[in-house]
Design a protein around this motif. Structure first.
Motif, PDB file in Angstrom:
ATOM      1  N   UNK A  65       0.788  -1.229   0.000  1.00 49.00           N
ATOM      2  CA  UNK A  65       0.000   0.000   0.000  1.00 49.00           C
ATOM      3  C   UNK A  65       0.821   1.282   0.000  1.00 49.00           C
ATOM      4  N   UNK A  66       2.060   1.244   0.401  1.00 47.60           N
ATOM      5  CA  UNK A  66       2.847   2.482   0.489  1.00 47.60           C
ATOM      6  C   UNK A  66       4.036   2.479  -0.463  1.00 47.60           C
ATOM      7  N   UNK A  67       3.959   1.701  -1.519  1.00 45.93           N
ATOM      8  CA  UNK A  67       5.089   1.572  -2.439  1.00 45.93           C
ATOM      9  C   UNK A  67       5.283   2.789  -3.342  1.00 45.93           C
ATOM     10  N   UNK A  68       4.267   3.588  -3.546  1.00 43.25           N
ATOM     11  CA  UNK A  68       4.429   4.789  -4.374  1.00 43.25           C
ATOM     12  C   UNK A  68       5.511   5.690  -3.796  1.00 43.25           C
ATOM     13  N   UNK A  69       5.505   5.876  -2.499  1.00 43.34           N
ATOM     14  CA  UNK A  69       6.522   6.706  -1.859  1.00 43.34           C
ATOM     15  C   UNK A  69       7.903   6.076  -2.011  1.00 43.34           C
ATOM     16  N   UNK A  70       7.995   4.756  -1.872  1.00 43.65           N
ATOM     17  CA  UNK A  70       9.286   4.071  -2.002  1.00 43.65           C
ATOM     18  C   UNK A  70       9.920   4.367  -3.365  1.00 43.65           C
ATOM     19  N   UNK A  71       9.149   4.193  -4.435  1.00 41.99           N
ATOM     20  CA  UNK A  71       9.674   4.378  -5.791  1.00 41.99           C
ATOM     21  C   UNK A  71      10.123   5.821  -6.010  1.00 41.99           C
ATOM     22  N   UNK A  72       9.346   6.783  -5.550  1.00 44.66           N
ATOM     23  CA  UNK A  72       9.697   8.193  -5.747  1.00 44.66           C
ATOM     24  C   UNK A  72      10.880   8.602  -4.874  1.00 44.66           C
ATOM     25  N   UNK A  73      10.859   8.234  -3.612  1.00 45.70           N
ATOM     26  CA  UNK A  73      11.920   8.643  -2.690  1.00 45.70           C
ATOM     27  C   UNK A  73      13.257   7.983  -2.991  1.00 45.70           C
ATOM     28  N   UNK A  74      13.245   6.711  -3.355  1.00 50.45           N
ATOM     29  CA  UNK A  74      14.490   5.954  -3.467  1.00 50.45           C
ATOM     30  C   UNK A  74      14.849   5.591  -4.902  1.00 50.45           C
ATOM     31  N   UNK A  75      14.004   5.968  -5.845  1.00 50.58           N
ATOM     32  CA  UNK A  75      14.281   5.793  -7.269  1.00 50.58           C
ATOM     33  C   UNK A  75      14.636   4.339  -7.611  1.00 50.58           C
ATOM     34  N   UNK A  76      13.944   3.404  -6.979  1.00 53.80           N
ATOM     35  CA  UNK A  76      14.154   1.990  -7.299  1.00 53.80           C
ATOM     36  C   UNK A  76      12.898   1.192  -6.965  1.00 53.80           C
ATOM     37  N   UNK A  77      12.887  -0.037  -7.412  1.00 53.61           N
ATOM     38  CA  UNK A  77      11.774  -0.931  -7.118  1.00 53.61           C
ATOM     39  C   UNK A  77      12.276  -2.160  -6.385  1.00 53.61           C
ATOM     40  N   UNK A  78      13.284  -2.001  -5.530  1.00 53.98           N
ATOM     41  CA  UNK A  78      13.846  -3.124  -4.784  1.00 53.98           C
ATOM     42  C   UNK A  78      12.838  -3.792  -3.855  1.00 53.98           C
TER      43      UNK A  78
END
Length: 78
Positions: free
Chosen positions: A40-53
């Protein structure tokens, strides 16, 4: 097949915010581990960390290929 939906919320004070951002006062929305558990909170992960790890991690954030645990301070499985 895996479907990932990135969720954004519009606020009058901050505009468009990805779910998972630390701006949220509600802890369930700013807790990045929700990305690993429920996605549910992966949108922030991708934007903040510039990856999909996060895709390579289990529900506790531990990377399947390296044993590294992802967090806001450790953002890569390498």
């Amino acid at each position: 097949m895996v479907v990932i939906i990135f969720i954004f919320i519009w606020t009058n004070t901050n505009g468009l915010i990805p779910l998972g951002s630390e701006i949220f006062n509600y802890s369930n929305f700013k807790d990045i581990t929700s990305c690993f558990k429920w996605g549910t909170t992966c949108a922030d992960w991708v934007i903040q960390y510039d990856n999909m790890n996060y895709i390579n991690a289990n529900a506790s954030g531990k990377c399947n290929n390296s044993g590294v645990t992802l967090s806001r301070t450790n953002t890569t499985c390498k």
